[in-house]
Enzyme design. Sequence first.
Site, PDB file in Angstrom:
ATOM      1  N   HIS A  31      -3.287   7.311   2.329  1.00 57.84           N
ATOM      2  CA  HIS A  31      -3.687   5.997   1.818  1.00 57.84           C
ATOM      3  C   HIS A  31      -5.064   5.660   2.403  1.00 57.84           C
ATOM      4  O   HIS A  31      -5.333   5.929   3.578  1.00 57.84           O
ATOM      5  CB  HIS A  31      -2.646   4.959   2.236  1.00 57.84           C
ATOM      6  CG  HIS A  31      -3.085   3.551   1.966  1.00 57.84           C
ATOM      7  ND1 HIS A  31      -3.503   3.142   0.720  1.00 57.84           N
ATOM      8  CD2 HIS A  31      -3.187   2.462   2.778  1.00 57.84           C
ATOM      9  CE1 HIS A  31      -3.834   1.858   0.784  1.00 57.84           C
ATOM     10  NE2 HIS A  31      -3.661   1.427   2.025  1.00 57.84           N
TER      11      HIS A  31
ATOM     12  N   CYS B 248       0.810  -1.231   0.000  1.00 54.76           N
ATOM     13  CA  CYS B 248       0.000   0.000   0.000  1.00 54.76           C
ATOM     14  C   CYS B 248       0.837   1.272   0.000  1.00 54.76           C
ATOM     15  O   CYS B 248       0.310   2.361  -0.222  1.00 54.76           O
ATOM     16  CB  CYS B 248      -0.957   0.005   1.190  1.00 54.76           C
ATOM     17  SG  CYS B 248      -2.154  -1.316   1.059  1.00 54.76           S
TER      18      CYS B 248
ATOM     19  N   ASN C 134     -10.133   0.036  -0.541  1.00 58.43           N
ATOM     20  CA  ASN C 134      -8.670   0.084  -0.549  1.00 58.43           C
ATOM     21  C   ASN C 134      -8.159  -0.467  -1.878  1.00 58.43           C
ATOM     22  O   ASN C 134      -8.207  -1.676  -2.107  1.00 58.43           O
ATOM     23  CB  ASN C 134      -8.140  -0.728   0.639  1.00 58.43           C
ATOM     24  CG  ASN C 134      -6.630  -0.709   0.751  1.00 58.43           C
ATOM     25  OD1 ASN C 134      -5.939  -0.231  -0.144  1.00 58.43           O
ATOM     26  ND2 ASN C 134      -6.113  -1.224   1.849  1.00 58.43           N
TER      27      ASN C 134
END
Length: 329
Positions: free
Chosen positions: A256, A116, A286
């Site tokens: 994020h 990520c 996500n």
Amino acid sequence: MSKITAAITGIGGYVPEYILTNQELEKIVDTTDEWIMTRTGIKERHILKGEGLGTSDLGAPAVLNLCKKRGIDPMEIDMLICATTTPDHLFPATANIICDKIGAKNAFGYDLSAACSGFLYALVTGSKFIESGQYKKVVVVGADKMSSIVDYSDRTTCVLFGDGAGAVLLEPNTEGYGVLDSILRSDGSGRIYLHQKAGGSVKPPTHKTIDDKEHFVFQDGQPVFKFAVTRMADVSAEIMERNHLTGNDVAWLVPHQANKRIIDATARRMEVGPEKVMLNIQKYGNTTSGTIPLCLWDYESQLKKGDNLILAAFGGGFTWGSVWLKWAY
Ligand code: UT7
């Protein structure tokens, strides 16, 4: 001669058409819209459907969108870095496939794997090629087809992830805009909490690894949550302190998008109000490497030249980091 910095001069994005809602997930696994919304902030996510389509089919349209908006020909791109955890193949690099699909025949490129935090790592890497003076147009893509490694019978992970891609163009700037500072960190001992067990060289695919569902994302959510909350906030505060920035100086936090509670905690620590936090987790979930460039894509019209942006991420590895950049247009 004035110092060369790498400025973002264009953004593109792409999310596939199909939308997987919380209501639909309620029919697949034992979950509720209420649980997903209160624990994560996610309402829906986009999923790439269709035989034979992979991450390059997200990244390529994102880069083409960028080129169209900026009025540049893909042939002008010198270099393309693709941050991804779900490459089309173990090799060759998805970056090469994207370049082929968009006709970027003058570009070289490669993939970068940092889960990520991939987009941040790639952005900093791409910036160095610009700062060196050797390259003039570097494209950084964050793209992931997370649906290819998500187990849709596991309620603890299938509600979290979506597919999507974002891309930015980096060009040299001598007026002090662009990437001004970065902090990148990693701690491989965190791998036990978030990884894909099989498919790599430690455990190549076998019938057993497939039967044991070892080709899907494994996440022990709580420890990841704890590390994410502290580490993402730590590096965001650190980059502000060492550049003498207060919450008032920051125009936008670009975090994020893994969990709204992690994002809120980071913003509180930075003393940045919620009106200055980019948030699109509710509609994309996500998307791993895609989250930060997709935020920039969604909020582009609200950005002003000279805005101070703090980008922050945390992900598998563990990897985490923050970037301070001054918006260039
Ligand atoms: O982007 C890469 C980095 N990843 C992250 O940053 C993710 C970090 N972790 C998280 O965001 C959170 O830990 C999750 C959203 C994954 C989970 O939230 P949580 O508040 O930590 O929940 P939990 O794992 O502690 O689970 C609480 C309960 C459990 O039930 P019991 O054992 O208390 O009976 C779970 O089984 O919630 C249950 N649960 C669910 N219930 C309904 C877990 N998933 C679901 C679900 N629907 N989808």
